[in-house]
Design a protein around this motif. Structure first.
Motif: not given
Length: 250
Positions: A73-98
């Motif tokens: 459903f995602l156009e190639a020109r909007k692929q940065f959104l995939l980077s954003q959701i992955t980074a956000l999931a990681l940031q929130e995950l690690l923020s539980q610990y420090t």
């Protein structure tokens, strides 16, 4: 904890592989692989990072994994959104610990001025849309020391003095990325972008950067939907950069 939710495929564990991205790519090419399938390993013989860098990891110490999405459903020109959701999931995950976990544009995860996590996303296109996206991440989890000449690695163990269960951390991450993927499918792109910008590394004040013309100081003004980083230098000049066109000087 460590039990995978029923609606996600159980992760595939490999004691060793060349890279989890390559393994998952080959698996997807051979057979039908469910969305949100993940693969993790004790050791990568050819782990890859951005700019062709390798990823130093002590065998069995860290979380090295990849997962697959089919965001047709995602156009190639909007692929940065995939980077954003992955980074956000990681940031929130690690923020539980420090505290002080931030996203360094485009998708590294930093604790203070040290790198705890790196991601490489490889997208396949069909026409103007993304047919498949494989995201590979290395999280420095339990490593006690780093021997390579990488400038600034740090592990969660070094920060907190605690050891972590890799499968449990992966389970938590997959839940978070699935939630963000649902937001993406629902068109909540402004929410994703605003959350991303709120946790950016160096989002306040002027800092040192370097481009093809040399070093300069600038502040972050924002991120374009394309993923371009918008900086304003000390003379008030606006500068726009795509990936690899500018680096952060530490």
């Amino acid at each position: 904890m460590g039990t995978f939710p029923a609606d996600y495929p159980e992760p595939i564990f490999l004691s060793e592989t060349n890279s989890t991205n390559s393994y998952l790519d080959e698996l997807c090419n051979k057979t039908s692989v469910a969305e949100l399938t993940s693969v993790y390993t004790d050791f990568q013989t050819a782990g890859r990072g951005q700019r062709g860098n390798s990823w130093e990891s002590e065998a069995g110490a860290n979380l090295l994994f990849s997962f697959v999405l089919y965001p047709d459903f995602l156009e190639a020109r909007k692929q940065f959104l995939l980077s954003q959701i992955t980074a956000l999931a990681l940031q929130e995950l690690l923020s539980q610990y420090t505290d002080e976990i931030r996203i360094k544009w485009p998708n590294d995860i930093y604790w203070k001025d040290q790198k705890i996590c790196g991601t490489l996303i490889e997208n396949d296109l069909t026409g103007v849309h993304i047919s498949r996206s494989i995201s590979g991440t290395g999280v420095n989890l339990n490593q006690e020391s780093f021997l390579s000449d990488a400038p600034n690695p740090v592990s969660l163990f070094q920060i907190t003095g605690r050891r972590y269960d890799r499968k449990e951390i992966l389970c938590d991450f997959m839940e978070r990325v699935a939630q963000y993927y649902t937001l993406l499918k629902d068109g909540e792109t402004e929410l994703i972008a605003s959350r991303y910008q709120a946790v950016l590394y160096r989002k306040e004040g002027f800092h040192a950067y370097k481009d093809k013309d040399g070093s300069f100081r600038a502040r972050i003004c924002g991120i374009e939907p394309s993923g371009a980083l918008i900086l304003e230098d000390e003379s008030g000049k606006r500068r726009e950069y795509m990936f690899k066109e500018v680096s952060f000087e530490l």
